[in-house]
Design a protein around this motif. Structure first.
Motif, mmCIF file in Angstrom:
data_model
loop_
_atom_site.group_PDB
_atom_site.id
_atom_site.type_symbol
_atom_site.label_atom_id
_atom_site.label_comp_id
_atom_site.label_asym_id
_atom_site.label_seq_id
_atom_site.Cartn_x
_atom_site.Cartn_y
_atom_site.Cartn_z
ATOM 1 N N GLY A 13 42.910 11.377 -26.307
ATOM 2 C CA GLY A 13 41.710 10.965 -25.250
ATOM 3 C C GLY A 13 42.104 9.468 -24.733
ATOM 4 N N ALA A 14 42.140 9.553 -23.527
ATOM 5 C CA ALA A 14 42.505 8.167 -22.727
ATOM 6 C C ALA A 14 41.488 7.279 -22.249
ATOM 7 C CB ALA A 14 43.268 8.684 -21.417
ATOM 8 N N PRO A 15 41.729 6.112 -22.163
ATOM 9 C CA PRO A 15 40.606 5.096 -21.774
ATOM 10 C C PRO A 15 40.002 5.624 -20.289
ATOM 11 C CG PRO A 15 42.462 3.824 -22.839
ATOM 12 C CD PRO A 15 42.742 5.224 -22.548
ATOM 13 N N LEU A 16 38.766 5.331 -20.271
ATOM 14 C CA LEU A 16 38.532 5.703 -18.967
ATOM 15 C C LEU A 16 38.690 4.484 -17.786
ATOM 16 C CD1 LEU A 16 34.601 6.529 -19.830
ATOM 17 C CD2 LEU A 16 36.601 8.074 -19.368
ATOM 18 N N GLY A 17 38.965 3.245 -18.221
ATOM 19 C CA GLY A 17 39.407 2.155 -17.456
ATOM 20 C C GLY A 17 39.861 1.077 -18.190
ATOM 21 N N ASN A 18 39.356 0.581 -19.287
ATOM 22 C CA ASN A 18 39.674 -0.445 -20.225
ATOM 23 C C ASN A 18 40.415 -0.068 -21.306
ATOM 24 O OD1 ASN A 18 39.891 -2.544 -21.859
ATOM 25 N ND2 ASN A 18 37.693 -3.296 -21.680
ATOM 26 N N PRO A 19 41.763 -0.376 -21.303
ATOM 27 C CA PRO A 19 42.725 -0.030 -22.108
ATOM 28 C C PRO A 19 42.323 -0.084 -23.495
ATOM 29 C CG PRO A 19 43.602 -1.675 -20.886
ATOM 30 C CD PRO A 19 42.191 -1.483 -20.406
ATOM 31 N N PRO A 24 44.085 3.136 -32.261
ATOM 32 C CA PRO A 24 45.258 2.979 -32.686
ATOM 33 C C PRO A 24 45.998 4.286 -32.733
ATOM 34 C CG PRO A 24 43.728 1.584 -33.658
ATOM 35 C CD PRO A 24 43.025 2.417 -32.735
ATOM 36 N N ARG A 25 45.207 5.262 -32.954
ATOM 37 C CA ARG A 25 45.822 6.617 -33.184
ATOM 38 C C ARG A 25 46.359 7.286 -31.861
ATOM 39 N NH1 ARG A 25 43.444 12.402 -34.734
ATOM 40 N NH2 ARG A 25 45.378 13.519 -34.887
ATOM 41 N N VAL A 26 45.876 6.916 -30.831
ATOM 42 C CA VAL A 26 46.482 7.400 -29.342
ATOM 43 C C VAL A 26 47.707 6.562 -29.391
ATOM 44 C CG1 VAL A 26 45.844 7.280 -26.954
ATOM 45 C CG2 VAL A 26 43.966 7.967 -28.601
ATOM 46 N N ALA A 27 47.652 5.290 -29.553
ATOM 47 C CA ALA A 27 48.669 4.715 -29.501
ATOM 48 C C ALA A 27 50.065 5.002 -30.347
ATOM 49 C CB ALA A 27 48.634 3.138 -29.764
ATOM 50 N N ALA A 28 49.547 5.504 -31.668
ATOM 51 C CA ALA A 28 50.582 6.164 -32.662
ATOM 52 C C ALA A 28 51.171 7.336 -32.008
ATOM 53 C CB ALA A 28 50.020 6.191 -33.851
ATOM 54 N N GLU A 29 50.167 8.233 -31.600
ATOM 55 C CA GLU A 29 50.638 9.612 -30.947
ATOM 56 C C GLU A 29 51.595 9.657 -29.968
ATOM 57 O OE1 GLU A 29 50.627 12.299 -32.271
ATOM 58 O OE2 GLU A 29 49.067 12.212 -33.997
ATOM 59 N N ALA A 85 52.400 15.455 -26.526
ATOM 60 C CA ALA A 85 51.191 14.983 -26.222
ATOM 61 C C ALA A 85 50.556 14.997 -24.927
ATOM 62 C CB ALA A 85 51.216 13.432 -26.517
ATOM 63 N N VAL A 86 49.328 15.506 -24.528
ATOM 64 C CA VAL A 86 48.697 15.727 -23.465
ATOM 65 C C VAL A 86 47.661 14.650 -23.225
ATOM 66 C CG1 VAL A 86 47.523 17.281 -21.837
ATOM 67 C CG2 VAL A 86 49.283 18.032 -23.506
ATOM 68 N N ILE A 87 47.880 14.091 -21.929
ATOM 69 C CA ILE A 87 47.051 12.911 -21.597
ATOM 70 C C ILE A 87 46.661 12.920 -20.297
ATOM 71 C CG2 ILE A 87 48.854 11.120 -21.085
ATOM 72 C CD1 ILE A 87 46.897 8.965 -22.534
ATOM 73 N N ASP A 108 47.235 30.817 -28.895
ATOM 74 C CA ASP A 108 47.403 32.265 -28.874
ATOM 75 C C ASP A 108 48.918 32.550 -29.539
ATOM 76 O OD1 ASP A 108 45.255 33.057 -27.767
ATOM 77 O OD2 ASP A 108 46.018 33.187 -25.680
ATOM 78 N N ALA A 109 49.911 31.587 -29.531
ATOM 79 C CA ALA A 109 51.005 31.577 -30.037
ATOM 80 C C ALA A 109 50.959 31.129 -31.256
ATOM 81 C CB ALA A 109 51.987 30.621 -29.110
ATOM 82 N N GLY A 110 50.067 30.768 -32.079
ATOM 83 C CA GLY A 110 49.989 30.099 -33.389
ATOM 84 C C GLY A 110 50.416 29.106 -33.440
ATOM 85 N N ILE A 111 50.590 28.424 -32.512
ATOM 86 C CA ILE A 111 51.068 26.701 -32.720
ATOM 87 C C ILE A 111 49.766 25.964 -33.115
ATOM 88 C CG2 ILE A 111 51.964 25.008 -31.255
ATOM 89 C CD1 ILE A 111 53.617 27.155 -29.663
ATOM 90 N N ALA A 112 50.121 24.657 -33.687
ATOM 91 C CA ALA A 112 49.142 23.783 -34.261
ATOM 92 C C ALA A 112 48.703 23.078 -33.239
ATOM 93 C CB ALA A 112 49.646 23.040 -35.196
ATOM 94 N N VAL A 113 47.331 22.771 -32.883
ATOM 95 C CA VAL A 113 46.756 22.330 -31.778
ATOM 96 C C VAL A 113 45.642 20.986 -32.362
ATOM 97 C CG1 VAL A 113 45.384 22.260 -29.624
ATOM 98 C CG2 VAL A 113 46.878 23.989 -30.157
ATOM 99 N N THR A 114 45.670 19.664 -31.933
ATOM 100 C CA THR A 114 45.005 19.011 -32.689
ATOM 101 C C THR A 114 44.744 17.938 -31.640
ATOM 102 O OG1 THR A 114 44.565 17.389 -34.832
ATOM 103 C CG2 THR A 114 46.793 17.339 -33.547
ATOM 104 N N ALA A 115 43.622 16.854 -32.085
ATOM 105 C CA ALA A 115 43.637 15.891 -30.976
ATOM 106 C C ALA A 115 43.360 14.300 -31.728
ATOM 107 C CB ALA A 115 42.127 16.165 -30.085
#
Length: 286
Positions: A13-19, A24-29, A85-87, A108-115
């Motif tokens: 989940g990226a900031p809308l405008g204000n960094p 902290p978890r977004v930064a760590a990922e 990571a997708v952002i 569908d491929a059985g790969i772990a997806v998290t957020a």
């Protein structure tokens, strides 16, 4: 299908405008990822600098124009054991932004997806609107073509949940005007722009007032519209003229007459026969 021991897909989940809104978890990922698929690589690099994150990840562009073919490439890298990571530019991937296709093929491929969840323009605008938040629906971007837009709004004329839309500032005045015609000029709404940014602005009022304001002072930047749902039928308003007029409006928007009469009956809380009689009476006068 159960998950495999291959890589993992992480939606950020990226900031809308204000960094400072980045968790902290977004930064760590971002620091941990092997690959970062970004909607705008330049904005990502700026965010990395603002967060003080150093990453060795391979950074690749992943946007609407290349989402379909790129998903296959990223899936291969997931099979190879990479953490991807997708952002997006702001908010959560897949919500009117790239991400859905990759999530689907990974599942569908059985790969772990998290957020690592974060900011969302949908819920931020909803909370700031001052409109009911207990039940709401997100409708994405309104259709660009006037005819399609009228039909889309006509179909939601009796939607009771609060509605949230994204919109282009170039089309906002027209969108609000079309909403006023379909939902009623006095329907409460809010225009939210540049959320969390320096020039954040929330305009609240009726759809007619907001349409007038958008024409006189066009909004700039990213726009989110919040519209209160239909309050329900009012028997005092179910006059023959109102019933016949509502059917005529739906027909003009392209709806079949029988379906239009059924919808109007539900909207006003009256029997379909009452609507039919009103339509027949109206046409006999023409």
């Amino acid at each position: 299908m159960s998950t495999t021991s291959t890589g993992a897909l992480v939606l950020l989940g990226a900031p809308l405008g204000n960094p400072e809104d980045a968790s902290p978890r977004v930064a760590a990922e971002l620091a941990r990822a092997d690959v970062i698929a970004a909607e705008d690589t330049r904005r990502l690099r700026r965010l990395l600098t603002e967060l003080g994150v150093a990453t060795r990840a391979a950074i690749t562009s992943y946007f609407e124009g290349n989402e379909a073919p790129k998903s296959g490439t990223l899936l291969e890298q997931l099979y190879e054991g990479r953490r991807i990571a997708v952002i997006t530019d702001g908010g959560m991937p897949s919500v009117s932004d790239p991400g859905y296709r990759l999530v689907r093929v990974a599942i569908d491929a059985g790969i772990a997806v998290t957020a690592a969840p974060g900011a969302s323009a949908v819920t931020t605008a909803l909370a700031l609107s001052g409109l009911p938040c207990d039940r709401f629906c997100f409708e994405g971007f309104a259709p660009r073509k006037p005819g399609e837009r009228r039909r889309a709004f006509a179909a939601l004329a009796e939607e009771r949940r609060t509605m949230v839309y994204f919109d282009s500032p170039r089309r906002t005045a027209g969108t609000l005007r079309a909403m006023a015609e379909a939902f009623g000029a006095d329907r409460p709404a809010a225009l939210c722009r540049e959320l969390t940014k320096t020039h954040e602005e929330i305009r609240r009022g009726t759809l007619a007032e907001l349409a007038d304001g958008a024409e006189a002072d066009p909004p700039r930047g990213e726009v989110t519209l919040v519209v209160q749902g239909w309050p329900g039928p009012d028997a005092a308003e179910a006059t023959p003229e109102a019933l016949a007029g509502a059917v005529a409006d739906l027909e003009a928007a392209g709806e079949d007459r029988k379906a239009a009469m059924k919808r109007v009956a539900a909207r006003f809380g009256v029997p379909r026969r009452t609507v039919y009689d009103a339509v027949v009476k109206s046409r006999s006068r023409q």
